[in-house]
Scaffold this motif. Structure first.
Motif, PDB file in Angstrom:
ATOM      1  N   HIS A  96       9.926  43.862  41.658  1.00 33.91           N
ATOM      2  CA  HIS A  96      10.758  42.932  40.895  1.00 33.91           C
ATOM      3  C   HIS A  96      11.629  42.098  41.833  1.00 33.91           C
ATOM      4  CE1 HIS A  96      12.765  41.291  37.492  1.00 33.91           C
ATOM      5  NE2 HIS A  96      13.848  42.057  37.532  1.00 33.91           N
ATOM      6  N   GLY A  97      12.221  42.753  42.836  1.00 35.68           N
ATOM      7  CA  GLY A  97      13.047  42.037  43.805  1.00 35.68           C
ATOM      8  C   GLY A  97      12.247  41.059  44.639  1.00 35.68           C
ATOM      9  N   ALA A  98      11.007  41.437  45.009  1.00 38.21           N
ATOM     10  CA  ALA A  98      10.158  40.524  45.778  1.00 38.21           C
ATOM     11  C   ALA A  98       9.813  39.287  44.956  1.00 38.21           C
ATOM     12  CB  ALA A  98       8.887  41.248  46.210  1.00 38.21           C
ATOM     13  N   SER A  99       9.539  39.474  43.654  1.00 42.52           N
ATOM     14  CA  SER A  99       9.263  38.328  42.777  1.00 42.52           C
ATOM     15  C   SER A  99      10.486  37.421  42.683  1.00 42.52           C
ATOM     16  CB  SER A  99       8.865  38.816  41.386  1.00 42.52           C
ATOM     17  OG  SER A  99       7.670  39.565  41.428  1.00 42.52           O
ATOM     18  N   TYR A 100      11.671  38.029  42.648  1.00 46.02           N
ATOM     19  CA  TYR A 100      12.901  37.234  42.586  1.00 46.02           C
ATOM     20  C   TYR A 100      13.116  36.440  43.870  1.00 46.02           C
ATOM     21  CZ  TYR A 100      17.892  36.194  42.196  1.00 46.02           C
ATOM     22  OH  TYR A 100      19.109  35.553  42.153  1.00 46.02           O
ATOM     23  N   LEU A 101      12.902  37.074  45.015  1.00 47.91           N
ATOM     24  CA  LEU A 101      13.075  36.368  46.288  1.00 47.91           C
ATOM     25  C   LEU A 101      12.041  35.263  46.454  1.00 47.91           C
ATOM     26  CD1 LEU A 101      13.897  39.306  48.745  1.00 47.91           C
ATOM     27  CD2 LEU A 101      15.467  37.614  47.754  1.00 47.91           C
ATOM     28  N   THR A 102      10.847  35.469  45.923  1.00 47.42           N
ATOM     29  CA  THR A 102       9.832  34.405  45.960  1.00 47.42           C
ATOM     30  C   THR A 102      10.302  33.189  45.189  1.00 47.42           C
ATOM     31  OG1 THR A 102       8.100  36.089  46.080  1.00 47.42           O
ATOM     32  CG2 THR A 102       7.413  33.871  45.496  1.00 47.42           C
ATOM     33  N   LEU A 103      11.007  33.440  44.093  1.00 43.33           N
ATOM     34  CA  LEU A 103      11.528  32.347  43.280  1.00 43.33           C
ATOM     35  C   LEU A 103      12.718  31.648  43.935  1.00 43.33           C
ATOM     36  CD1 LEU A 103      11.683  30.824  40.483  1.00 43.33           C
ATOM     37  CD2 LEU A 103      13.207  32.678  39.741  1.00 43.33           C
ATOM     38  N   LYS A 104      13.584  32.404  44.606  1.00 43.45           N
ATOM     39  CA  LYS A 104      14.871  31.876  45.040  1.00 43.45           C
ATOM     40  C   LYS A 104      14.921  31.405  46.490  1.00 43.45           C
ATOM     41  CE  LYS A 104      18.269  31.966  43.059  1.00 43.45           C
ATOM     42  NZ  LYS A 104      18.948  30.931  42.245  1.00 43.45           N
ATOM     43  N   THR A 105      13.941  31.753  47.320  1.00 44.67           N
ATOM     44  CA  THR A 105      14.039  31.444  48.748  1.00 44.67           C
ATOM     45  C   THR A 105      12.941  30.483  49.184  1.00 44.67           C
ATOM     46  OG1 THR A 105      12.719  33.399  49.335  1.00 44.67           O
ATOM     47  CG2 THR A 105      15.111  33.666  49.246  1.00 44.67           C
ATOM     48  N   GLU A 106      13.078  30.012  50.406  1.00 45.35           N
ATOM     49  CA  GLU A 106      12.106  29.094  50.997  1.00 45.35           C
ATOM     50  C   GLU A 106      11.719  29.587  52.388  1.00 45.35           C
ATOM     51  OE1 GLU A 106      14.491  25.568  50.974  1.00 45.35           O
ATOM     52  OE2 GLU A 106      13.693  24.889  49.044  1.00 45.35           O
ATOM     53  N   GLY A 107      10.691  28.972  52.956  1.00 43.42           N
ATOM     54  CA  GLY A 107      10.313  29.242  54.334  1.00 43.42           C
ATOM     55  C   GLY A 107       9.709  30.618  54.544  1.00 43.42           C
ATOM     56  N   PRO A 108       9.939  31.223  55.718  1.00 44.48           N
ATOM     57  CA  PRO A 108       9.336  32.517  56.045  1.00 44.48           C
ATOM     58  C   PRO A 108       9.735  33.629  55.078  1.00 44.48           C
ATOM     59  CG  PRO A 108      10.207  31.462  58.025  1.00 44.48           C
ATOM     60  CD  PRO A 108      10.684  30.653  56.867  1.00 44.48           C
ATOM     61  N   VAL A 109      10.971  33.607  54.593  1.00 47.92           N
ATOM     62  CA  VAL A 109      11.408  34.643  53.649  1.00 47.92           C
ATOM     63  C   VAL A 109      10.595  34.559  52.364  1.00 47.92           C
ATOM     64  CG1 VAL A 109      13.334  35.504  52.283  1.00 47.92           C
ATOM     65  CG2 VAL A 109      13.730  34.706  54.609  1.00 47.92           C
ATOM     66  N   HIS A 110      10.381  33.356  51.885  1.00 49.96           N
ATOM     67  CA  HIS A 110       9.565  33.148  50.686  1.00 49.96           C
ATOM     68  C   HIS A 110       8.148  33.662  50.890  1.00 49.96           C
ATOM     69  CE1 HIS A 110       6.543  30.763  48.511  1.00 49.96           C
ATOM     70  NE2 HIS A 110       7.382  30.796  47.496  1.00 49.96           N
ATOM     71  N   ASP A 111       7.551  33.331  52.020  1.00 49.57           N
ATOM     72  CA  ASP A 111       6.162  33.723  52.270  1.00 49.57           C
ATOM     73  C   ASP A 111       6.016  35.240  52.376  1.00 49.57           C
ATOM     74  OD1 ASP A 111       5.618  31.028  52.298  1.00 49.57           O
ATOM     75  OD2 ASP A 111       5.664  30.857  54.487  1.00 49.57           O
ATOM     76  N   ARG A 112       6.948  35.892  53.088  1.00 53.02           N
ATOM     77  CA  ARG A 112       6.863  37.346  53.215  1.00 53.02           C
ATOM     78  C   ARG A 112       7.135  38.028  51.874  1.00 53.02           C
ATOM     79  NH1 ARG A 112      10.566  36.501  57.747  1.00 53.02           N
ATOM     80  NH2 ARG A 112       9.347  36.037  59.620  1.00 53.02           N
ATOM     81  N   ALA A 113       8.078  37.494  51.104  1.00 53.98           N
ATOM     82  CA  ALA A 113       8.371  38.071  49.788  1.00 53.98           C
ATOM     83  C   ALA A 113       7.162  37.965  48.866  1.00 53.98           C
ATOM     84  CB  ALA A 113       9.581  37.371  49.169  1.00 53.98           C
ATOM     85  N   ALA A 114       6.443  36.844  48.930  1.00 52.56           N
ATOM     86  CA  ALA A 114       5.252  36.678  48.099  1.00 52.56           C
ATOM     87  C   ALA A 114       4.180  37.701  48.460  1.00 52.56           C
ATOM     88  CB  ALA A 114       4.707  35.259  48.254  1.00 52.56           C
ATOM     89  N   GLU A 115       3.992  37.959  49.749  1.00 54.96           N
ATOM     90  CA  GLU A 115       3.013  38.964  50.176  1.00 54.96           C
ATOM     91  C   GLU A 115       3.421  40.363  49.732  1.00 54.96           C
ATOM     92  OE1 GLU A 115       0.013  38.702  51.595  1.00 54.96           O
ATOM     93  OE2 GLU A 115       0.258  36.546  51.235  1.00 54.96           O
ATOM     94  N   TRP A 116       4.696  40.676  49.871  1.00 55.89           N
ATOM     95  CA  TRP A 116       5.165  41.986  49.444  1.00 55.89           C
ATOM     96  C   TRP A 116       5.071  42.147  47.932  1.00 55.89           C
ATOM     97  CZ3 TRP A 116       6.013  46.482  51.680  1.00 55.89           C
ATOM     98  CH2 TRP A 116       6.173  46.535  53.066  1.00 55.89           C
ATOM     99  N   ALA A 117       5.298  41.070  47.193  1.00 61.55           N
ATOM    100  CA  ALA A 117       5.182  41.141  45.725  1.00 61.55           C
ATOM    101  C   ALA A 117       3.766  41.534  45.318  1.00 61.55           C
ATOM    102  CB  ALA A 117       5.570  39.799  45.110  1.00 61.55           C
ATOM    103  N   LYS A 118       2.761  40.955  45.956  1.00 61.08           N
ATOM    104  CA  LYS A 118       1.372  41.295  45.627  1.00 61.08           C
ATOM    105  C   LYS A 118       1.075  42.761  45.908  1.00 61.08           C
ATOM    106  CE  LYS A 118      -0.299  36.617  46.677  1.00 61.08           C
ATOM    107  NZ  LYS A 118      -1.126  35.804  47.607  1.00 61.08           N
ATOM    108  N   ARG A 119       1.521  43.252  47.066  1.00 64.17           N
ATOM    109  CA  ARG A 119       1.246  44.637  47.432  1.00 64.17           C
ATOM    110  C   ARG A 119       1.970  45.615  46.509  1.00 64.17           C
ATOM    111  NH1 ARG A 119       2.695  43.826  53.846  1.00 64.17           N
ATOM    112  NH2 ARG A 119       1.122  42.221  54.319  1.00 64.17           N
ATOM    113  N   LEU A 120       3.221  45.315  46.236  1.00 66.39           N
ATOM    114  CA  LEU A 120       4.012  46.247  45.443  1.00 66.39           C
ATOM    115  C   LEU A 120       3.571  46.288  43.985  1.00 66.39           C
ATOM    116  CD1 LEU A 120       7.471  45.435  47.035  1.00 66.39           C
ATOM    117  CD2 LEU A 120       6.316  47.655  47.092  1.00 66.39           C
ATOM    118  N   TRP A 121       3.235  45.124  43.411  1.00 70.84           N
ATOM    119  CA  TRP A 121       2.766  45.138  42.021  1.00 70.84           C
ATOM    120  C   TRP A 121       1.420  45.841  41.912  1.00 70.84           C
ATOM    121  CZ3 TRP A 121       5.871  45.028  38.307  1.00 70.84           C
ATOM    122  CH2 TRP A 121       6.995  44.202  38.305  1.00 70.84           C
ATOM    123  N   ALA A 122       0.596  45.747  42.954  1.00 72.26           N
ATOM    124  CA  ALA A 122      -0.656  46.508  42.954  1.00 72.26           C
ATOM    125  C   ALA A 122      -0.374  48.009  42.998  1.00 72.26           C
ATOM    126  CB  ALA A 122      -1.517  46.098  44.152  1.00 72.26           C
ATOM    127  N   ALA A 123       0.686  48.419  43.717  1.00 71.53           N
ATOM    128  CA  ALA A 123       1.042  49.834  43.793  1.00 71.53           C
ATOM    129  C   ALA A 123       1.666  50.340  42.499  1.00 71.53           C
ATOM    130  CB  ALA A 123       2.003  50.058  44.955  1.00 71.53           C
TER     131      ALA A 123
END
Length: 349
Positions: A182-209
């Motif tokens: 949930h937090g990774a999805s929020y950071l994907t929405l609220k941030t830009e640049g490298p933080v956004h990209d890493r948060a998007a990758e973590w969101a995919k992994r965590l939601w799969a888990a």
């Protein structure tokens, strides 16, 4: 009327978990998705303006419980005394970390508070998940509605249980995983640049888990409380919760695949909401199950307040709720959009 007030207190608790839960997840992940002081301040900026406001829902939940279900609150606070103080200290540490971490532009100072913020967020997600596991499993209530628990007993979910056993630990792990997602999805929405990209990758992994973890928790809940499925089938709110879960899952997946960040975040929010609605509907009308003797369990009817207290609550609660909603809309619009970070003589913001 009792069912109505059960829904009211459940709504406020769900609002707190979904809103502040995203901050827990972002706090746990911020050392992973943000690798420089500037990037960490970007994550803090995404959380900072709203964290204290979200706790209003937790305070409202406690206040309404005092007015409507005082006997339940008395039993729970005395039994969960140590655990509640741990939650309180973690909330304090998280708030202090957010408020003072950026005031001194010193690498050692900021690193210390960043690590403390991540630790406090992890402990909060774990403790709230453990509390949810205890609520479903039950506590060793005696005939006088009293109980006390050590951290550990025999690590079994029956009899004189402790705060932690294999079931509550499993729920705590699931809580950490889903709140991090949930937090990774929020950071994907609220941030830009490298933080956004890493948060998007973590969101995919965590939601799969989340998927196998949810299946495991569902089966474990059935083992620990065999009465829950039959009670769930007869409660229409359980079906409502399952419908919300199904719809939000589709929204979440489609949002991530289409890179629609707002859609994915809304799916994330309502997925957690649906799970909590389903869980709350499953345990009703038992509000505190006894692992010693089921007849000692506290039901909604047995812990409800007097008619006079219910009447007073019915007069002040709608006004307080309206004010909370108005301010929630205002503060959400005030800090809508992605955050940016600037540096001045007091650090990063």
């Amino acid at each position: 009327m009792i069912m109505f007030w059960y829904c009211v207190v459940s709504f406020m608790l769900i609002a707190y978990v979904t809103l502040d839960g995203r901050n827990f997840g972002a706090g746990i992940l911020h050392l992973v998705v943000a690798r420089t002081p500037e990037q960490r301040r970007q994550v803090i900026a995404a959380i900072g303006p709203l964290w204290s406001w979200h706790e209003v829902w937790l305070v409202g939940f406690g206040g309404t419980m005092v007015a409507v279900f005082p006997r339940l609150l008395a039993a729970a606070f005395s039994g969960y005394y140590l655990a509640l103080f741990l939650i309180l200290w973690c909330l304090l540490l998280r708030g202090i970390s957010l408020e003072v971490g950026g005031h001194i532009n010193d690498r050692l100072w900021q690193t210390f508070w960043d690590n403390l913020f991540a630790l406090a967020s992890l402990l909060l997600a774990t403790l709230f998940g453990t509390a949810a596991g205890n609520l479903v499993r039950g506590v060793p209530l005696d005939s006088q509605a009293n109980f006390s628990m050590a951290f550990f007993s025999n690590f079994r979910p029956t009899g004189n249980v402790g705060l932690f056993d294999w079931y509550t630990v499993s729920v705590a792990v699931f809580s950490v995983i889903i709140l991090c997602a949930h937090g990774a999805s929020y950071l994907t929405l609220k941030t830009e640049g490298p933080v956004h990209d890493r948060a998007a990758e973590w969101a995919k992994r965590l939601w799969a888990a989340v998927v196998p973890a949810f299946v495991a928790i569902s089966l474990e809940s059935w083992v620990v409380r065999p009465d829950l499925p039959a009670r769930a089938v007869s409660n229409p709110f359980c079906w409502l919760g399952l419908w919300v879960v199904a719809a939000s899952t589709i929204t979440l997946i489609s949002g991530m695949l289409a890179r629609r960040e707002l859609r994915a975040f809304l799916g994330s929010t309502f997925l957690i909401t649906g799970l909590l609605i389903t869980g709350g509907a499953c345990i009703y009308p038992i509000m505190l199950h006894s692992t010693i003797a089921p007849e000692n369990s506290l039901t909604a009817d047995s812990v409800v307040s007097s008619n006079n207290a219910i009447f007073l609550a019915s007069t002040w609660w709608p006004l307080g709720f309206a004010l909370a909603i108005v301010y929630f809309v205002f503060i959400s619009r005030r800090y809508a959009g992605k955050v940016s970070v600037r540096r001045d003589n007091q650090g990063f913001y």
